[in-house]
Scaffold this motif. Structure first.
Motif, mmCIF file in Angstrom:
data_model
loop_
_atom_site.group_PDB
_atom_site.id
_atom_site.type_symbol
_atom_site.label_atom_id
_atom_site.label_comp_id
_atom_site.label_asym_id
_atom_site.label_seq_id
_atom_site.Cartn_x
_atom_site.Cartn_y
_atom_site.Cartn_z
ATOM 1 N N GLY A 340 0.803 -1.227 0.000
ATOM 2 C CA GLY A 340 0.000 0.000 0.000
ATOM 3 C C GLY A 340 0.822 1.255 0.000
ATOM 4 O O GLY A 340 0.271 2.368 0.023
ATOM 5 N N ALA A 341 2.149 1.158 -0.028
ATOM 6 C CA ALA A 341 3.002 2.343 0.064
ATOM 7 C C ALA A 341 2.875 3.203 -1.195
ATOM 8 O O ALA A 341 2.778 4.411 -1.122
ATOM 9 C CB ALA A 341 4.449 1.922 0.304
ATOM 10 N N ASN A 342 2.909 2.599 -2.364
ATOM 11 C CA ASN A 342 2.745 3.344 -3.626
ATOM 12 C C ASN A 342 2.391 2.348 -4.727
ATOM 13 O O ASN A 342 2.340 1.145 -4.504
ATOM 14 C CB ASN A 342 4.027 4.111 -3.967
ATOM 15 N N GLN A 343 2.160 2.878 -5.922
ATOM 16 C CA GLN A 343 1.690 2.023 -7.014
ATOM 17 C C GLN A 343 2.761 1.000 -7.435
ATOM 18 O O GLN A 343 2.432 -0.138 -7.786
ATOM 19 C CB GLN A 343 1.322 2.897 -8.218
ATOM 20 N N SER A 344 4.026 1.379 -7.400
ATOM 21 C CA SER A 344 5.097 0.471 -7.848
ATOM 22 C C SER A 344 5.199 -0.752 -6.946
ATOM 23 O O SER A 344 5.273 -1.904 -7.406
ATOM 24 C CB SER A 344 6.453 1.215 -7.882
ATOM 25 N N THR A 345 5.205 -0.528 -5.600
ATOM 26 C CA THR A 345 5.306 -1.667 -4.700
ATOM 27 C C THR A 345 4.032 -2.483 -4.716
ATOM 28 O O THR A 345 4.058 -3.711 -4.563
ATOM 29 C CB THR A 345 5.600 -1.191 -3.272
ATOM 30 N N ALA A 346 2.892 -1.823 -4.923
ATOM 31 C CA ALA A 346 1.644 -2.563 -5.022
ATOM 32 C C ALA A 346 1.665 -3.522 -6.198
ATOM 33 O O ALA A 346 1.235 -4.671 -6.108
ATOM 34 C CB ALA A 346 0.461 -1.604 -5.145
ATOM 35 N N LEU A 347 2.232 -3.058 -7.332
ATOM 36 C CA LEU A 347 2.336 -3.912 -8.516
ATOM 37 C C LEU A 347 3.284 -5.093 -8.252
ATOM 38 O O LEU A 347 2.997 -6.233 -8.607
ATOM 39 C CB LEU A 347 2.843 -3.078 -9.696
ATOM 40 N N ALA A 348 4.409 -4.803 -7.559
ATOM 41 C CA ALA A 348 5.370 -5.861 -7.274
ATOM 42 C C ALA A 348 4.767 -6.939 -6.384
ATOM 43 O O ALA A 348 4.913 -8.155 -6.628
ATOM 44 C CB ALA A 348 6.615 -5.280 -6.626
ATOM 45 N N PHE A 349 4.024 -6.537 -5.340
ATOM 46 C CA PHE A 349 3.455 -7.520 -4.432
ATOM 47 C C PHE A 349 2.273 -8.257 -5.057
ATOM 48 O O PHE A 349 2.018 -9.419 -4.729
ATOM 49 C CB PHE A 349 3.067 -6.848 -3.120
#
Length: 350
Positions: A340-349
């Motif tokens: 939930g930190a940002n869109q990039s980490t959300a995509l990675a998870f």
């Protein structure tokens, strides 16, 4: 071929000229020497009677005790105490004997024959079933090299041995049957081994060499962090102080884990082998670690190089590889917070 001091002999002798007969009786004790460069004999004690009528010699002897050990710097088999009876008629001697440990535990019985003229003979030994128990008989009492390697053994084992001799030397062969033997070890690399069962055939007992490849079944090997169950090992002992493992395999998380075509030193010297993993379920393997939220699907294979030294095993640079497509999944609070930190980490998870 006996090198050393024979027992001290005390005897009385009577000669009857009219019957052309000589009779002797007495006892013997002590002595220490090496027989046929292979067996160390000492501390003999017993009695005998003999009669010579014309040219016919007959004799009988009772051996109440004698210690027998291997004439080797490193004894494979612990010293034993032998007692028995022998009879001589004509040119043939027959004998029977019982074998006990120095503490008095019966280890088996045997019989044999020796031809005086040719110098050839043969002895058969059968241990019957020897039961291992806590506070009772243990493998390292029979095989000193097992001390510190295996302990707390239970189950039963039996052995048969054939000894043949002639002026040319001594030859040996034998067989061992293991019946559901369990023990701590071997070494410190394995916590406990359970349910070892099999029949082994040996073409030589000195040096120890199997008659080709042998197979044993193993119910369980407890590696503390991991249990291997219901496997087998196909191996041979070439007689050069090494163990050649043709195949040792266990079921493992839907696939197999095993060692193949490996040679391991029995002397304690450093040696290496490889554990090979094939067709293992990634989901079952990840489930074993019991990490909440961690799961997956797919099939993996791999190689785990293992080195053995001083009774310890170590995996060095193991590799696991995917066999085709699969998924590793983690669902949990850590992933939710990071994702939930940002869109990039959300995509990675995701």
């Amino acid at each position: 071929d006996f090198v050393g001091a024979p027992p001290a002999i005390r005897f009385a002798l009577d000669y009857e000229p009219a019957a052309n007969t000589t009779r002797a009786s007495g006892d013997f004790s002590g002595g220490a020497g090496v027989l046929s460069k292979s067996l160390r004999l000492s501390n003999a004690a017993g009695v005998f009677d003999a009669a010579l009528a014309g040219e016919a010699l007959t004799a009988a002897a009772t051996l109440s005790s004698m210690t027998i050990a291997q004439a080797a710097a490193l004894e494979l088999v612990a010293p034993v105490v032998v007692a028995g009876d022998a009879r001589l008629a004509g040119d043939k001697a027959t004998f029977d004997f019982a074998v006990k440990s120095p503490r008095g535990t019966l280890l088996g019985r045997g019989e044999g024959v020796h031809d005086v003229k040719s110098g050839k003979g043969r002895a058969l030994f059968d241990s019957g079933d020897l039961a291992f128990s806590s506070g009772g008989l243990q493998p390292d009492r029979l095989i000193p090299a097992m001390k510190g390697v295996v302990s707390a053994a239970s189950g039963a084992a039996g052995g048969k041995a054939v000894f043949s001799w002639s002026p040319a030397g001594v030859s040996t062969s034998g067989a061992v049957t293991a019946k559901n033997i369990s023990f701590q070890g071997p070494g410190v690399a394995v916590t406990r081994t359970e349910g070892v069962t099999g029949e082994l055939s040996f073409k030589s007992l000195a040096p120890v060499a199997t008659a080709g490849e042998q197979t044993i079944l193993i119910r369980k090997i407890d590696l503390d962090a991991l249990d291997l169950e219901n496997g087998f090992m196909r191996f041979s002992l070439p007689g050069d102080d090494t163990l050649h493992v043709a195949e040792a395999e266990f079921p493992w998380f839907g696939g197999t884990i095993g060692a193949y075509n490996s040679t391991i030193a029995l002397s304690g010297a450093a040696s290496e082998t490889k554990l090979q993993i094939d067709n293992v379920s990634l989901g079952d393997l990840l489930g074993f670690f019991k990490i909440d939220g961690l799961s997956g699907e797919g099939t993996i294979e791999g190689v785990l190089p293992i080195s053995f030294e001083g009774g310890r095993a170590r995996i060095n640079n193991g590799i696991l590889s995917a066999k085709g497509a699969g998924v590793i999944r983690y669902v949990g609070d850590i992933a939710a917070a990071a994702g939930g930190a940002n869109q990039s980490t959300a995509l990675a998870f995701d």
